[in-house]
Design a protein around this motif. Structure first.
Motif, PDB file in Angstrom:
ATOM      1  N   THR A 109     -23.744  37.871  17.848  1.00  0.00           N
ATOM      2  CA  THR A 109     -22.635  37.410  16.407  1.00  0.00           C
ATOM      3  C   THR A 109     -21.578  38.315  16.179  1.00  0.00           C
ATOM      4  OG1 THR A 109     -24.030  36.923  14.990  1.00  0.00           O
ATOM      5  CG2 THR A 109     -22.742  36.952  13.661  1.00  0.00           C
ATOM      6  N   ILE A 110     -21.728  39.517  16.885  1.00  0.00           N
ATOM      7  CA  ILE A 110     -20.666  40.893  16.967  1.00  0.00           C
ATOM      8  C   ILE A 110     -19.884  40.193  17.937  1.00  0.00           C
ATOM      9  CG2 ILE A 110     -19.832  42.983  17.880  1.00  0.00           C
ATOM     10  CD1 ILE A 110     -21.312  42.573  15.041  1.00  0.00           C
ATOM     11  N   TYR A 111     -20.448  39.838  19.732  1.00  0.00           N
ATOM     12  CA  TYR A 111     -19.832  39.167  20.148  1.00  0.00           C
ATOM     13  C   TYR A 111     -18.372  37.966  19.408  1.00  0.00           C
ATOM     14  CZ  TYR A 111     -21.363  42.348  24.176  1.00  0.00           C
ATOM     15  OH  TYR A 111     -21.568  43.390  25.245  1.00  0.00           O
ATOM     16  N   HIS A 112     -19.529  36.796  19.286  1.00  0.00           N
ATOM     17  CA  HIS A 112     -18.420  35.546  18.442  1.00  0.00           C
ATOM     18  C   HIS A 112     -17.274  36.049  17.569  1.00  0.00           C
ATOM     19  CE1 HIS A 112     -21.645  32.705  19.626  1.00  0.00           C
ATOM     20  NE2 HIS A 112     -21.317  33.474  20.666  1.00  0.00           N
ATOM     21  N   TRP A 113     -17.866  37.418  17.199  1.00  0.00           N
ATOM     22  CA  TRP A 113     -16.569  37.401  16.245  1.00  0.00           C
ATOM     23  C   TRP A 113     -15.408  38.306  17.083  1.00  0.00           C
ATOM     24  CZ3 TRP A 113     -20.298  40.767  12.073  1.00  0.00           C
ATOM     25  CH2 TRP A 113     -20.969  39.780  11.558  1.00  0.00           C
ATOM     26  N   GLU A 114     -15.546  38.780  18.042  1.00  0.00           N
ATOM     27  CA  GLU A 114     -15.220  39.269  18.812  1.00  0.00           C
ATOM     28  C   GLU A 114     -14.439  38.467  19.372  1.00  0.00           C
ATOM     29  OE1 GLU A 114     -16.413  44.246  19.314  1.00  0.00           O
ATOM     30  OE2 GLU A 114     -16.600  42.929  21.227  1.00  0.00           O
ATOM     31  N   GLN A 115     -14.251  37.222  19.662  1.00  0.00           N
ATOM     32  CA  GLN A 115     -13.499  36.683  20.704  1.00  0.00           C
ATOM     33  C   GLN A 115     -13.169  35.293  19.505  1.00  0.00           C
ATOM     34  OE1 GLN A 115     -17.045  35.612  22.930  1.00  0.00           O
ATOM     35  NE2 GLN A 115     -16.856  36.609  24.398  1.00  0.00           N
ATOM     36  N   GLY A 116     -13.592  35.394  18.592  1.00  0.00           N
ATOM     37  CA  GLY A 116     -13.383  34.207  17.304  1.00  0.00           C
ATOM     38  C   GLY A 116     -13.839  33.409  17.425  1.00  0.00           C
ATOM     39  N   LYS A 117     -14.739  33.031  18.061  1.00  0.00           N
ATOM     40  CA  LYS A 117     -15.741  32.514  18.380  1.00  0.00           C
ATOM     41  C   LYS A 117     -16.167  31.493  16.535  1.00  0.00           C
ATOM     42  CE  LYS A 117     -16.772  31.925  23.006  1.00  0.00           C
ATOM     43  NZ  LYS A 117     -18.227  32.247  23.631  1.00  0.00           N
ATOM     44  N   ALA A 118     -16.824  32.514  16.085  1.00  0.00           N
ATOM     45  CA  ALA A 118     -16.966  32.780  14.810  1.00  0.00           C
ATOM     46  C   ALA A 118     -16.249  33.454  13.932  1.00  0.00           C
ATOM     47  CB  ALA A 118     -18.558  32.708  15.005  1.00  0.00           C
ATOM     48  N   ARG A 119     -16.437  33.173  12.447  1.00  0.00           N
ATOM     49  CA  ARG A 119     -16.200  33.945  11.515  1.00  0.00           C
ATOM     50  C   ARG A 119     -16.612  35.046  11.106  1.00  0.00           C
ATOM     51  NH1 ARG A 119     -10.949  34.932  10.435  1.00  0.00           N
ATOM     52  NH2 ARG A 119     -11.402  35.325   7.985  1.00  0.00           N
ATOM     53  N   PRO A 120     -16.739  36.208  10.070  1.00  0.00           N
ATOM     54  CA  PRO A 120     -18.197  36.554   9.212  1.00  0.00           C
ATOM     55  C   PRO A 120     -17.801  36.369   7.796  1.00  0.00           C
ATOM     56  CG  PRO A 120     -16.567  38.579   9.869  1.00  0.00           C
ATOM     57  CD  PRO A 120     -15.806  37.081  10.127  1.00  0.00           C
ATOM     58  N   ARG A 121     -18.750  36.534   6.981  1.00  0.00           N
ATOM     59  CA  ARG A 121     -19.190  35.555   5.940  1.00  0.00           C
ATOM     60  C   ARG A 121     -18.495  36.511   4.602  1.00  0.00           C
ATOM     61  NH1 ARG A 121     -24.630  34.073   7.028  1.00  0.00           N
ATOM     62  NH2 ARG A 121     -24.278  32.075   8.277  1.00  0.00           N
ATOM     63  N   ALA A 122     -17.838  36.632   3.505  1.00  0.00           N
ATOM     64  CA  ALA A 122     -17.451  38.022   2.357  1.00  0.00           C
ATOM     65  C   ALA A 122     -18.911  38.744   2.563  1.00  0.00           C
ATOM     66  CB  ALA A 122     -18.003  36.947   1.646  1.00  0.00           C
ATOM     67  N   ALA A 123     -19.542  38.359   2.509  1.00  0.00           N
ATOM     68  CA  ALA A 123     -20.878  39.787   2.584  1.00  0.00           C
ATOM     69  C   ALA A 123     -20.817  40.146   3.753  1.00  0.00           C
ATOM     70  CB  ALA A 123     -22.487  38.984   1.972  1.00  0.00           C
ATOM     71  N   GLN A 124     -20.487  39.595   4.723  1.00  0.00           N
ATOM     72  CA  GLN A 124     -20.873  40.568   5.348  1.00  0.00           C
ATOM     73  C   GLN A 124     -19.507  41.483   6.798  1.00  0.00           C
ATOM     74  OE1 GLN A 124     -21.242  37.192   8.369  1.00  0.00           O
ATOM     75  NE2 GLN A 124     -23.433  37.178   8.661  1.00  0.00           N
ATOM     76  N   LEU A 125     -18.198  40.726   6.231  1.00  0.00           N
ATOM     77  CA  LEU A 125     -17.106  41.345   5.347  1.00  0.00           C
ATOM     78  C   LEU A 125     -16.999  42.673   4.531  1.00  0.00           C
ATOM     79  CD1 LEU A 125     -14.411  38.939   4.906  1.00  0.00           C
ATOM     80  CD2 LEU A 125     -15.017  39.866   7.076  1.00  0.00           C
ATOM     81  N   GLU A 126     -18.169  42.661   3.795  1.00  0.00           N
ATOM     82  CA  GLU A 126     -18.334  44.021   2.849  1.00  0.00           C
ATOM     83  C   GLU A 126     -19.059  45.015   3.983  1.00  0.00           C
ATOM     84  OE1 GLU A 126     -17.660  45.058   0.054  1.00  0.00           O
ATOM     85  OE2 GLU A 126     -16.060  42.992  -0.481  1.00  0.00           O
ATOM     86  N   SER A 127     -19.880  44.521   4.704  1.00  0.00           N
ATOM     87  CA  SER A 127     -20.977  45.394   5.738  1.00  0.00           C
ATOM     88  C   SER A 127     -20.149  46.373   6.733  1.00  0.00           C
ATOM     89  CB  SER A 127     -21.612  44.822   6.252  1.00  0.00           C
ATOM     90  OG  SER A 127     -22.945  44.147   5.347  1.00  0.00           O
ATOM     91  N   LEU A 128     -18.864  44.818   7.318  1.00  0.00           N
ATOM     92  CA  LEU A 128     -17.823  45.664   8.531  1.00  0.00           C
ATOM     93  C   LEU A 128     -17.147  46.959   7.391  1.00  0.00           C
ATOM     94  CD1 LEU A 128     -17.407  42.336   9.803  1.00  0.00           C
ATOM     95  CD2 LEU A 128     -18.521  44.193  10.774  1.00  0.00           C
ATOM     96  N   ALA A 129     -16.717  46.795   6.536  1.00  0.00           N
ATOM     97  CA  ALA A 129     -16.006  47.413   5.559  1.00  0.00           C
ATOM     98  C   ALA A 129     -16.871  48.509   5.936  1.00  0.00           C
ATOM     99  CB  ALA A 129     -15.394  46.845   4.081  1.00  0.00           C
ATOM    100  N   LYS A 130     -17.975  48.843   5.135  1.00  0.00           N
ATOM    101  CA  LYS A 130     -18.318  49.814   5.321  1.00  0.00           C
ATOM    102  C   LYS A 130     -18.287  50.833   6.123  1.00  0.00           C
ATOM    103  CE  LYS A 130     -21.464  48.202   0.861  1.00  0.00           C
ATOM    104  NZ  LYS A 130     -22.558  47.848   0.706  1.00  0.00           N
ATOM    105  N   VAL A 131     -19.077  49.766   7.169  1.00  0.00           N
ATOM    106  CA  VAL A 131     -19.341  50.891   8.657  1.00  0.00           C
ATOM    107  C   VAL A 131     -17.766  51.297   8.730  1.00  0.00           C
ATOM    108  CG1 VAL A 131     -19.963  49.814  11.117  1.00  0.00           C
ATOM    109  CG2 VAL A 131     -21.143  48.829   9.525  1.00  0.00           C
ATOM    110  N   ARG A 132     -16.986  50.261   8.561  1.00  0.00           N
ATOM    111  CA  ARG A 132     -15.467  51.476   8.928  1.00  0.00           C
ATOM    112  C   ARG A 132     -15.089  52.130   8.797  1.00  0.00           C
ATOM    113  NH1 ARG A 132     -12.031  45.796   8.423  1.00  0.00           N
ATOM    114  NH2 ARG A 132     -13.896  45.564   7.834  1.00  0.00           N
ATOM    115  N   GLY A 133     -15.540  52.553   7.234  1.00  0.00           N
ATOM    116  CA  GLY A 133     -15.456  53.736   6.111  1.00  0.00           C
ATOM    117  C   GLY A 133     -16.495  54.508   7.002  1.00  0.00           C
ATOM    118  N   LEU A 134     -17.453  54.753   7.705  1.00  0.00           N
ATOM    119  CA  LEU A 134     -18.443  55.351   8.263  1.00  0.00           C
ATOM    120  C   LEU A 134     -17.418  56.439   9.561  1.00  0.00           C
ATOM    121  CD1 LEU A 134     -21.607  54.033   8.496  1.00  0.00           C
ATOM    122  CD2 LEU A 134     -20.751  55.435   6.391  1.00  0.00           C
ATOM    123  N   GLY A 135     -18.286  58.458   9.415  1.00  0.00           N
ATOM    124  CA  GLY A 135     -17.566  58.737  10.601  1.00  0.00           C
ATOM    125  C   GLY A 135     -18.459  58.447  11.650  1.00  0.00           C
ATOM    126  N   ALA A 136     -18.525  59.202  13.066  1.00  0.00           N
ATOM    127  CA  ALA A 136     -18.962  58.937  13.689  1.00  0.00           C
ATOM    128  C   ALA A 136     -20.727  60.062  13.866  1.00  0.00           C
ATOM    129  CB  ALA A 136     -18.512  59.271  14.663  1.00  0.00           C
TER     130      ALA A 136
END
Length: 146
Positions: A109-136
């Motif tokens: 799914t991550i590959y498909h999102w990166e290639q533009g073949k699919a788009r994440p749903r709203a709940a998945q966008l929230e999860s992505l935002a949380k991951v972006r807010g995390l440190g290494a």
């Protein structure tokens, strides 16, 4: 006196033409009936396709309305960029499968999102935002915990 053979030949030809004409008439009628039924089926198909397009358009509007309602509930509208996702994942040095574990989806799914073949749903966008807010460190801790 005319030749009996030529008279007989002419009579046979006349009768044969008459028989062929009657057979052709029935075939012409059947052909016309088939053409009419094909035309009617094409009209029905066209009407059904039009109705399907109308229903699909209404369904996409309903999905858009549901997404808008979900955005109102969450309060913020999240944007998605496939290139930003790929950049963030490569910056962290994570595989798509590992990044998918953090978000809660598969690596494919991550590959498909990166290639533009699919788009994440709203709940998945929230999860992505949380991951972006995390440190290494937090990311490595979460991955080791899973």
């Amino acid at each position: 006196m005319p030749n009996i053979a030529s008279i007989l030949k002419n009579e046979i030809s006349r009768v044969a033409r008459k028989e062929v004409r009657t057979e052709i008439e029935t075939l012409k009628k059947a052909s016309a009936a088939h053409r009419a039924s094909i035309a009617e089926l094409r009209r029905q198909l066209s009407a059904l396709e039009k109705e399907l397009r109308r229903a699909a358009k209404g369904a996409t509007r309903a999905v858009a309305a549901a997404d808008a309602a979900e955005e109102e509930i969450t309060g913020t509208k999240r944007r998605f960029s496939a290139t930003r996702l790929a950049t963030h994942r490569s910056k962290l040095g994570l595989s798509a499968a590992s990044y998918g574990q953090l978000v809660g989806v598969s690596g494919q799914t991550i590959y498909h999102w990166e290639q533009g073949k699919a788009r994440p749903r709203a709940a998945q966008l929230e999860s992505l935002a949380k991951v972006r807010g995390l440190g290494a460190r937090e990311i490595s801790e979460r991955l080791s915990a899973q």
